[in-house]
Scaffold this motif. Structure first.
Motif, short mmCIF file in Angstrom:
data_model
loop_
_atom_site.label_atom_id
_atom_site.label_comp_id
_atom_site.label_asym_id
_atom_site.label_seq_id
_atom_site.Cartn_x
_atom_site.Cartn_y
_atom_site.Cartn_z
N LYS B 288 38.12 40.32 40.31
CA LYS B 288 37.62 40.30 38.98
C LYS B 288 37.81 41.55 38.27
O LYS B 288 37.23 42.63 38.62
CB LYS B 288 35.89 40.11 38.92
N VAL B 289 38.13 41.85 36.99
CA VAL B 289 38.72 43.02 35.90
C VAL B 289 37.30 43.30 34.86
O VAL B 289 36.88 42.09 34.19
CB VAL B 289 40.00 43.15 35.40
N PHE B 290 37.03 44.39 34.65
CA PHE B 290 36.13 44.38 33.05
C PHE B 290 36.83 45.36 32.59
O PHE B 290 36.89 46.47 32.91
CB PHE B 290 34.39 44.48 33.96
N PRO B 291 36.97 44.94 31.27
CA PRO B 291 37.81 45.92 29.78
C PRO B 291 36.51 47.03 29.84
O PRO B 291 35.20 46.21 30.13
CB PRO B 291 37.45 44.98 29.44
N ARG B 292 36.48 48.11 30.06
CA ARG B 292 35.80 48.91 29.02
C ARG B 292 36.07 49.41 28.03
O ARG B 292 37.45 49.75 28.12
CB ARG B 292 36.37 49.87 30.65
N ARG B 293 35.28 50.25 27.42
CA ARG B 293 35.44 50.66 26.08
C ARG B 293 36.12 52.56 26.54
O ARG B 293 35.28 52.21 26.90
CB ARG B 293 34.65 50.85 24.62
N HIS B 294 37.30 52.15 26.66
CA HIS B 294 37.60 54.19 26.06
C HIS B 294 37.36 54.54 27.73
O HIS B 294 37.64 55.63 27.73
CB HIS B 294 36.35 55.33 25.80
N ALA B 295 38.23 53.65 28.31
CA ALA B 295 38.81 53.53 29.67
C ALA B 295 39.31 52.67 30.02
O ALA B 295 39.10 52.02 29.62
CB ALA B 295 37.63 54.05 30.26
N ALA B 296 40.15 53.38 30.80
CA ALA B 296 40.76 52.10 32.22
C ALA B 296 40.17 50.95 32.38
O ALA B 296 38.78 51.00 32.98
CB ALA B 296 41.99 53.26 33.44
N PRO B 297 40.25 49.76 32.55
CA PRO B 297 39.42 48.74 32.70
C PRO B 297 39.22 49.05 34.42
O PRO B 297 39.40 49.69 35.30
CB PRO B 297 40.54 47.76 33.01
N LEU B 298 38.25 48.10 34.35
CA LEU B 298 37.12 48.21 35.89
C LEU B 298 37.42 46.84 36.61
O LEU B 298 37.45 45.83 36.71
CB LEU B 298 35.77 48.95 35.54
N LEU B 299 38.96 47.58 37.77
CA LEU B 299 38.64 46.33 38.71
C LEU B 299 37.91 46.20 39.49
O LEU B 299 37.33 47.03 40.77
CB LEU B 299 39.71 46.78 39.44
N ALA B 300 36.49 45.31 39.20
CA ALA B 300 35.15 45.60 39.60
C ALA B 300 34.88 44.69 41.82
O ALA B 300 34.90 45.52 42.51
CB ALA B 300 34.57 44.53 39.87
N VAL B 301 36.10 43.76 41.74
CA VAL B 301 36.77 42.88 43.03
C VAL B 301 38.16 43.02 43.34
O VAL B 301 38.68 43.05 42.58
CB VAL B 301 35.63 41.57 42.75
N ASP B 302 38.80 42.80 44.12
CA ASP B 302 39.94 43.47 43.97
C ASP B 302 40.57 42.83 44.97
O ASP B 302 40.38 43.10 46.61
CB ASP B 302 40.22 44.70 44.70
N ASP B 303 41.41 41.31 44.90
CA ASP B 303 41.57 40.92 46.07
C ASP B 303 41.11 40.62 47.31
O ASP B 303 40.97 40.99 48.36
CB ASP B 303 43.24 41.12 46.39
N VAL B 304 39.53 39.51 47.47
CA VAL B 304 38.78 39.97 48.37
C VAL B 304 38.75 38.52 49.01
O VAL B 304 38.74 37.02 48.14
CB VAL B 304 37.44 40.42 47.74
N SER B 305 38.10 38.13 50.11
CA SER B 305 38.36 37.12 51.29
C SER B 305 37.07 37.17 51.84
O SER B 305 37.50 38.22 53.25
CB SER B 305 40.03 36.83 51.37
N LEU B 306 36.63 36.19 52.42
CA LEU B 306 36.15 36.04 52.70
C LEU B 306 35.18 34.66 53.14
O LEU B 306 35.54 33.88 52.46
CB LEU B 306 34.39 37.00 52.94
#
Lengths: 289, 531
Positions: B288-306
């Motif tokens: 899950k990626v969140f776009p951010r103003r004035h900053a690179a997008p935030l990769l909040a969850v990165d290829d998670v498997s459980l």
């Protein structure tokens, strides 16, 4: 003094305990009494002033306030007190109807903006902003200029001009409530969107708006009176407060009571409803925690 | 021991007639740390405030003195000199304690200007020295930054720097690490320890016994405005005399094996291995990626498997901002993953229209950290539960069942959550989550806001419900002790990724990832050994 009771007198924490269920203040009691009186005048004017508000008697023209005519008489010898009492119904009706029209329209726009898609929201918000940029009275004047004067048009005009303000508040309220944790909890429980909107979002978002509307009634009365004063609403000899102000204006040096008395009625109504609205607002806010 | 620095005898404070502190006596010597321990409402913070003359006018005491000076007879003007000059105060949340619009260097400079005779050039040097002393990286740059630009740990250091700027002889630290992540907490505790070694007297106020054990020499346990027990820290923790102290220590979950109830010492069948069933909830490579103003997008969850098996508990640990809550929201179907799939009972739960997802939502429940905000403020407990159960002839019976399951009296039905205690609110939240008979409950920091003894009750309740209804829990927490106690398997999350996953016992015994090791090392533990 050696007793340790004198300890720590350096600082005193003020305990401004705010109690939602506290006893009413003097201001609140006065406001309620004034409003009750006005409502009584609106519902049963004959109880307070048995005379005829339109009955002329040229011989009694321009009489100063006396026991017989507490508010004096006007240029045709009509009793100003009787006319002020009988005017309450009209003013109150215009105020309530205008607020209802404004609120109703705002509900539709606000809910539509918050619930329908992004395009609808964008459109309604932009239109709202344009309308918001114009002074409310100007908006009402434009409407009257197009449709023509009269009591009904004045009411609708005042209603229309208050709608953008309400719509904006409703939209923000709904958006704030929609982002709250309890709405998410309802989604997780698997409730449908209409159910969440009806059960949770609208009741929580609209409660403060209705409180705000009680404040709006007073203002709507003032606006409607202003329009009547300009000769765009109720027309003399109808006993409407704004129209009476206008009728008394040419004689203000000769007979001050013709303008002051209906003017006081407008001020009292607006002040009482505003004061009451404010205290309801304060009390409900405290109740929230 | 020579003359103590701070001496308090029979301190009493009351608010509108109600006693908040009811006859408390203690003293602290220079270079010593006394910890006041207790749960919310025990009067520990009020005690600290009365030492600073901030507890209002109803303070009485036989004796209240600092270095021989009588604090009961101090004029308002002298109080200003004592606060900051003689006694420093560090509060829990540095973000609200520091002025958001001023650089932190200026805040520290204030303390120096008011309490020392240094000239402005000397003060500037001293500010840098102080920031250096509290372990602030790049002190020259940081001094010019505002509180909002600093992380939680750095803010807390800046606050400590301003509290010690004027060289106070006594430092009061009120829950100084409660809002901090484990690794940051360890650094702040070390800093407090160093200050004590350099001769400052330290009064630590905390509800966390593990923290207290790490820093303090002596401990005083407070309850309802009184000190019920006091003594050397090790002695009190290992050999508690008062029943309340014992209950507090028992409530701490770390080190208590899975399945053993914390509070009722009754027989617990730890051997009865819960049979982990088939996989009920699964994430396959979700991001899950969140776009951010004035900053690179935030990769909040990165290829998670459980994978979460029926009837088992998966503990998810990580520091704030590691993506735990976003992952929970993805699993609950409140957020759509940008890539990857969430499967509920082997069928896709993400990337399906809400219409087909809605009926299956009843298999998932959620319990949040702050139950109060998760209830409609206009509704009573009865309406909240009725809303979850659904109207029908059976509704009242079902509500009674739910209340019974979470151990609440039926009297709460008519009350609003606002008027319930924290523990009762969380029980209502659990009852609501149970209402649709779910297979999985996602618990996001469910006990973080609760006092330890209440926390223990809620943890015991969750365990009981798991056995009874065969529930699977995804248990999110930053508290390793809690997670170890409740979990079968553990996933450690950092910067959106799961860096380690495995059997709880193995992860705790021999962590394989470097980050897990650091996390475990920095979290203060209260392993007192089994009796």
């Amino acid at each position: 003094m050696t007793a340790p009771e004198t300890a720590g007198t350096g600082l005193r924490t003020a305990h401004l305990a705010s109690r939602p269920g506290a006893r009413p203040t003097v201001g609140e009691i006065i406001s309620v009494l004034i409003l009750l009186l006005i409502v009584l005048a609106a519902v049963a004017p004959r109880l307070l002033a048995p005379g005829d508000p339109l009955g002329i008697s040229p011989a009694d023209a321009f009489q100063a306030p006396s026991w017989q005519h507490p508010f004096g008489t006007d240029e045709s010898g009509r009793d100003v007190y009787t006319r002020v009492v009988h005017g309450a119904g009209e003013s109150l009706l215009i105020g309530l109807a205008a607020t209802a029209i404004g609120l109703g329209l705002a509900l539709v726009i606000g809910i539509l903006g918050a619930v329908a898609g992004r395009a609808v929201d964008f459109a309604t918000t932009r239109i709202n902003e344009v309308l918001f940029a114009l002074p409310g009275l100007l908006l009402a004047l434009v409407f009257i200029a197009i449709v023509g004067p009269g009591v009904a048009t004045t009411t609708v005009a005042v209603g229309l001009s208050t709608a953008p303000g309400y719509a904006r508040i409703i939209r923000t309220q709904i958006r704030a409530v929609r982002g709250s944790a309890y709405i998410e909890a309802a989604v997780v429980l698997g409730h449908s969107s209409p159910r969440i909107l009806g059960r949770h979002i609208l009741p929580n978002a609209l409660a403060p708006v209705f409180v705000l509307a009680t404040l709006g009634v007073g203002q709507a009365i003032v606006w409607a009176s202003s329009l009547s004063f300009l000769g765009l609403g109720a027309v003399p000899p109808a006993p409407e407060w704004g129209a009476m102000l206008a009728a008394g204006r040419p004689y203000i040096e000769l007979a001050w009571w013709m303008t002051v008395c209906p003017g006081l009625a407008i001020v009292a109504t607006a002040a009482a409803s505003t004061a009451l609205g404010r205290s309801i607002q304060a009390r409900t806010r405290q109740g929230d925690g | 021991m020579s003359e103590p620095l701070l001496s308090v005898e029979d301190l009493r404070v009351s608010f509108s007639g109600v006693a908040a502190v009811d006859g408390v006596s203690f003293d602290v010597a220079a270079g010593e740390c006394l910890a006041l321990v207790g749960e919310s409402g025990s009067g520990k913070s009020v005690t600290a405030r009365s030492l600073l003359g901030l507890a209002g006018s109803s303070v009485t005491a036989q004796r209240l003195s600092l270095g021989g000076r009588d604090l009961l007879r101090v004029s308002p003007r002298d109080w200003r000199e004592i606060r900051g000059g003689e006694i420093g105060l560090v509060l829990q949340d540095a973000l609200v304690s520091l002025d958001p619009l001023r650089p932190v260097g200026r805040e520290i400079d204030d303390a120096l200007r008011l309490h020392t005779t240094l000239k402005s050039g000397q003060r500037r040097e001293r500010v840098i020295e102080l920031l250096h002393a509290v372990g602030m990286p790049e002190p020259e740059t940081r001094a010019g930054q505002r509180a909002g630009e600093l992380s939680g740990g750095l803010r807390q250091r800046a606050l400590i720097a301003s509290a010690i700027a004027a060289g106070p002889r006594l430092l009061i630290a009120d829950e100084p690490t409660t809002a901090l992540d484990a690794t940051v907490q360890a650094q702040v505790l070390q800093l407090l320890g160093e200050l004590r070694s350099s001769g400052t007297a330290l009064l630590l106020i905390s509800h966390d016994l593990a923290v207290v054990r790490e820093v303090s020499d002596r401990v005083a346990v407070m309850r309802a405005g009184r000190i019920v027990e006091s003594g050397a820290t090790e002695e009190v923790l290992r050999n508690p005399q008062h029943e309340y102290t014992r209950e507090l220590i028992r409530s701490v979950p770390s080190g208590v094996p899975r399945g053993v109830p914390l509070l009722s010492p009754a027989s617990a069948s730890t051997d009865e291995r819960r049979t982990a069933g088939a996989v009920i909830l699964e994430a396959r490579g979700v991001s899950k990626v969140f776009p951010r103003r004035h900053a690179a997008p935030l990769l909040a969850v990165d290829d998670v498997s459980l994978r979460l098996a029926r009837g088992s508990t998966l503990g998810l640990v990580g520091e704030s901002g590691s993506g735990k809550t976003t992952l929970a929201r993805l699993l609950l179907g409140l957020e759509e993953p940008d890539s990857g799939t969430v499967l509920l009972d082997d069928e896709p739960f993400s990337d399906v229209p809400e219409r087909s997802r809605r009926p299956r939502r009843r298999m998932l429940g959620a319990v949040y950290q702050d139950p109060l905000s998760s209830f409609d403020p206009r509704h009573s407990v009865r309406r909240i539960l009725l809303d979850a159960v659904g109207k029908g002839a059976e509704a009242d019976r079902r509500i009674a069942e739910l209340l019974d399951a979470v151990g609440l009296p039926s009297a709460v039905l008519l009350r609003r959550p606002l008027h319930l205690s924290g523990g009762q609110r969380q029980r209502v939240a659990i009852a609501r989550a149970l209402a649709p008979r779910p297979a999985v409950i996602v618990c996001d920091e469910p006990v973080s806001a609760l006092d330890v003894s209440v926390q223990a009750q809620v943890l015991d309740l969750l365990d009981e419900l798991q056995r009874e209804f065969g529930l699977a829990y995804l248990f999110i927490s930053h508290d390793l002790g809690v997670v170890q106690h409740v979990s079968d398997r553990i996933a450690v999350m950092r910067a959106g990724r799961i860096v380690e996953e495995g059997e709880a016992s193995e992860v705790f015994a021999s962590p394989s990832h470097e980050y897990t090791r650091r996390l475990l090392a920095s979290s203060p533990r209260l392993d007192l050994g089994t009796e």
